[in-house]
Write a protein that holds these residues in place. Structure first.
Motif, PDB file in Angstrom:
ATOM      1  N   SER B 163     -34.260  27.236 -29.311  1.00 52.21           N
ATOM      2  CA  SER B 163     -33.772  27.460 -27.949  1.00 52.21           C
ATOM      3  C   SER B 163     -34.713  28.387 -27.181  1.00 52.21           C
ATOM      4  CB  SER B 163     -32.372  28.049 -27.964  1.00 52.21           C
ATOM      5  OG  SER B 163     -32.408  29.404 -28.365  1.00 52.21           O
ATOM      6  N   THR B 164     -34.619  28.315 -25.858  1.00 50.26           N
ATOM      7  CA  THR B 164     -35.444  29.160 -24.998  1.00 50.26           C
ATOM      8  C   THR B 164     -34.531  30.087 -24.196  1.00 50.26           C
ATOM      9  OG1 THR B 164     -35.447  27.305 -23.451  1.00 50.26           O
ATOM     10  CG2 THR B 164     -37.417  27.618 -24.793  1.00 50.26           C
ATOM     11  N   TRP B 165     -35.143  31.070 -23.562  1.00 46.49           N
ATOM     12  CA  TRP B 165     -34.417  32.094 -22.812  1.00 46.49           C
ATOM     13  C   TRP B 165     -34.696  31.889 -21.332  1.00 46.49           C
ATOM     14  CZ3 TRP B 165     -31.442  36.226 -24.794  1.00 46.49           C
ATOM     15  CH2 TRP B 165     -31.028  37.169 -23.857  1.00 46.49           C
ATOM     16  N   THR B 166     -33.649  31.636 -20.542  1.00 43.28           N
ATOM     17  CA  THR B 166     -33.865  31.358 -19.117  1.00 43.28           C
ATOM     18  C   THR B 166     -34.391  32.605 -18.408  1.00 43.28           C
ATOM     19  OG1 THR B 166     -32.035  29.795 -19.165  1.00 43.28           O
ATOM     20  CG2 THR B 166     -32.822  30.490 -17.003  1.00 43.28           C
ATOM     21  N   VAL B 167     -35.499  32.435 -17.725  1.00 42.54           N
ATOM     22  CA  VAL B 167     -36.136  33.529 -16.994  1.00 42.54           C
ATOM     23  C   VAL B 167     -35.323  33.887 -15.754  1.00 42.54           C
ATOM     24  CG1 VAL B 167     -38.130  34.055 -15.515  1.00 42.54           C
ATOM     25  CG2 VAL B 167     -38.476  33.110 -17.815  1.00 42.54           C
ATOM     26  N   MET B 211     -34.952  22.074 -25.718  1.00 43.77           N
ATOM     27  CA  MET B 211     -35.398  21.406 -24.504  1.00 43.77           C
ATOM     28  C   MET B 211     -36.903  21.172 -24.490  1.00 43.77           C
ATOM     29  SD  MET B 211     -32.818  22.479 -21.552  1.00 43.77           S
ATOM     30  CE  MET B 211     -33.343  24.158 -21.396  1.00 43.77           C
ATOM     31  N   GLY B 212     -37.636  21.960 -25.257  1.00 46.19           N
ATOM     32  CA  GLY B 212     -39.077  21.734 -25.355  1.00 46.19           C
ATOM     33  C   GLY B 212     -39.381  20.321 -25.836  1.00 46.19           C
ATOM     34  N   ALA B 213     -38.615  19.879 -26.822  1.00 45.44           N
ATOM     35  CA  ALA B 213     -38.807  18.525 -27.349  1.00 45.44           C
ATOM     36  C   ALA B 213     -38.438  17.479 -26.309  1.00 45.44           C
ATOM     37  CB  ALA B 213     -37.973  18.339 -28.615  1.00 45.44           C
ATOM     38  N   CYS B 214     -37.407  17.769 -25.510  1.00 44.54           N
ATOM     39  CA  CYS B 214     -36.981  16.807 -24.483  1.00 44.54           C
ATOM     40  C   CYS B 214     -38.054  16.635 -23.403  1.00 44.54           C
ATOM     41  CB  CYS B 214     -35.696  17.282 -23.809  1.00 44.54           C
ATOM     42  SG  CYS B 214     -34.326  17.584 -24.937  1.00 44.54           S
ATOM     43  N   GLY B 249     -41.922  22.721 -28.274  1.00 41.81           N
ATOM     44  CA  GLY B 249     -42.400  21.655 -27.392  1.00 41.81           C
ATOM     45  C   GLY B 249     -43.920  21.573 -27.367  1.00 41.81           C
ATOM     46  N   GLN B 250     -44.574  22.718 -27.486  1.00 40.81           N
ATOM     47  CA  GLN B 250     -46.039  22.727 -27.454  1.00 40.81           C
ATOM     48  C   GLN B 250     -46.625  21.895 -28.593  1.00 40.81           C
ATOM     49  OE1 GLN B 250     -48.210  26.332 -28.576  1.00 40.81           O
ATOM     50  NE2 GLN B 250     -49.461  26.162 -26.720  1.00 40.81           N
ATOM     51  N   LYS B 251     -46.039  22.055 -29.792  1.00 36.87           N
ATOM     52  CA  LYS B 251     -46.517  21.285 -30.957  1.00 36.87           C
ATOM     53  C   LYS B 251     -46.387  19.792 -30.699  1.00 36.87           C
ATOM     54  CE  LYS B 251     -45.731  24.492 -34.803  1.00 36.87           C
ATOM     55  NZ  LYS B 251     -44.456  25.229 -34.724  1.00 36.87           N
TER      56      LYS B 251
END
Lengths: 346, 346
Positions: B163-167, B211-214, B249-251
């Motif tokens: 998961s990511t952290w919303t800025v 969401m990175g994968a999406c 997501g970068q990978k």
């Protein structure tokens, strides 16, 4: 550069894009209204064969775009950009509806003004030389809108007399650079001659059952600004067409325009008032939703222009900028409107 | 006409608009991250003096626009159009946030790709001759996003490692027609040379904690299409900057790009990876939200370009097109990305 801009709000195009084709798809109730004969497709199944109201609305957009493309013998890969949006949170009907078309995508949110916003940006894309052909599309669905903004359908809530009925339908237009066709063919087409872009206007109204009142100030700003920017009179337009003010919003619009020194009663038409027979269809103040102005434009309005009945129209879809959250937090409902000048030379 | 278009997805401008000024405003957590020194304003009060998280986010946008205008000695009435959007349903932070500026308004929804979408349309408006000066702005807020998409803050849910952290932050840019200033001044400015517009891409991923994968497939499409359309190599860019793919997501992006025949590992940067120190700030896969790419662009990226460290950048914010409703209905999470080419001659 300076020549395209006319005053603070208006841009007139150097090479007005032509409306190459268009399509309107509606639900059964809309087909039974006064404009019924003008729509391309009527969907008897309100679920559009889908599993949810949101997916049904997405399917409306998909079908409307394909229909408009078909009418121009075009395929999705012939389209440079898609300008699309809807009323739902995160414009989810649009994202899932048009995904399969695989057209480079600009997602918009202008509430019920979206047809005006998408036509504005689509026309800029063509007049600016960034695209040869683009599609502008928007939709609404009675059931997805009720679920998003109001009550569960099964609850059977009473509707106030100032309330409007969200139109189930989608309208799509293919815009084309006039250089793509012969001068003679271009003359036969309706063209987007200019746009007048609105600001967000807030008169402090909080009644989500009276959206006509919320949007009337935004419509008045666009119409009055357009007439001033262009130094024209209401009589210079065969029709000045708002989106979904309904009967309550229309009265406020007339009043606000009078304060600006304009009498538009003779030339005004509201898509929300036209689309239903309010005596027999129990729709109270009128139709509403992004689909309301979109399907009226892509049927009756375009028909009147194509047969030469109307030569110049100012099309002004109107949007109420509320969400369930802003409403629950007790905020007012601001409005916005986007004006588009449609003309036919021939 | 045909000269502006380069292939299916890319447009290069004839008169690339200059970035006249910009501003980034962030919350306290963002200011404590690695990019802290580059931001204009840090808000210690996460409520921004407002009564709700949504109003706080709106206030971020308002403050960012005013700051960007201040830095260019401009006032809201000097701006022809505002291109703005956010993550929330009916983009409510935007509507209430920027209303007071009273600038003709185009509301956008591109999820976290919105900074790329708004810059694209804003640049078109200027290169097309429709405007002299426009503003592009977007925002996100950790608390309004959690409330909209995930769990109540007080619930204290466990967050997955993907998961990511919303800025919490907003970035705003003033774009200007280069003819408005001297040739010499224009040379010193970063300019928007072109855009590559994405399609909605769906790989069927349903995990809203990843969401990175999406979004990676949408980013890969835009980057690969841009390189093909322009017949360029990744090395032709000092940086290829995605919005908020995060480490996961970068990978996937690297893998997808390799399948297309491109190795971008040497030039890639992701705003979501840069903005937080993931070891000490407990942000897991990275930062996210419309504000993530917006504040990174309007601080570190613009700084690197202005000091001449980077001459050419491909900026590609990425968006995940989900809503609470689509998630609850079990739908996948499609992605979209919008590419913008930034260059500085001098």
């Amino acid at each position: 550069m300076g020549t395209k801009r006319q005053g603070r709000y208006t841009v007139m195009f150097e090479k007005p894009p032509i409306i190459r084709s268009y399509a309107a798809i509606v639900g059964e109730k809309e087909s039974e209204g006064p404009l019924g004969a003008y729509f391309d497709t009527v969907c008897e199944d309100p679920m559009m064969g889908q599993d949810s109201w949101e997916a049904a609305e997405g399917q409306l957009q998909y079908t409307a775009v394909l229909k408009a493309l078909d009418k121009a013998f075009l395929r999705p890969e012939d389209i440079d950009y898609l300008f699309a949006g809807d009323l739902l949170g995160q414009t989810i009907a649009t994202s899932f509806g048009v995904m399969e078309l695989q057209i480079p995508h600009f997602g918009l949110y202008g509430a019920c003004s979206t047809m005006g916003e998408s036509l504005s940006l689509a026309s800029m894309a063509i007049d600016g030389g960034f695209a040869s052909r683009v599609v502008a599309v928007t939709s609404s669905h009675f059931a997805s809108a009720e679920k998003q903004f109001r009550y569960p359908l099964g609850y059977g809530n009473q509707r106030s007399l100032a309330s409007t009925w969200t139109v189930t339908g989608s309208g799509a237009l293919v815009l084309e650079n006039a250089e793509e066709c012969s001068e003679q063919a271009a003359k036969k087409c309706v063209r987007v001659h200019g746009i007048t872009t609105g600001k967000i206007m807030d008169y402090g109204i909080k009644d989500s059952q009276n959206m006509g009142a919320c949007m009337a100030p935004a419509a008045a700003l666009v119409i009055a600004s357009h007439l001033k920017d262009m130094n024209r009179k209401p009589e210079d337009y065969d029709r000045i067409i708002t989106g979904d003010l309904g009967t309550v919003g229309q009265k406020i619009l007339f009043e606000l325009m009078r304060e600006e020194g304009y009498d538009i009663e003779g030339s005004h038409m509201d898509c929300g008032i036209e689309i239903f027979d309010h005596e027999t269809q129990d729709t109270h103040a009128g139709g509403s939703g992004c689909g309301c102005s979109a399907v009226t434009l892509c049927s009756y309005v375009m028909h009147q222009m194509e047969i030469g009945e109307w030569k110049r129209v100012l099309f002004v879809p109107t949007g109420a900028l509320l969400s369930k959250i802003s409403f629950n937090e007790g905020l007012s409902i601001p409005g916005i409107a986007h004006g588009v000048v449609l003309e036919k030379d021939g």
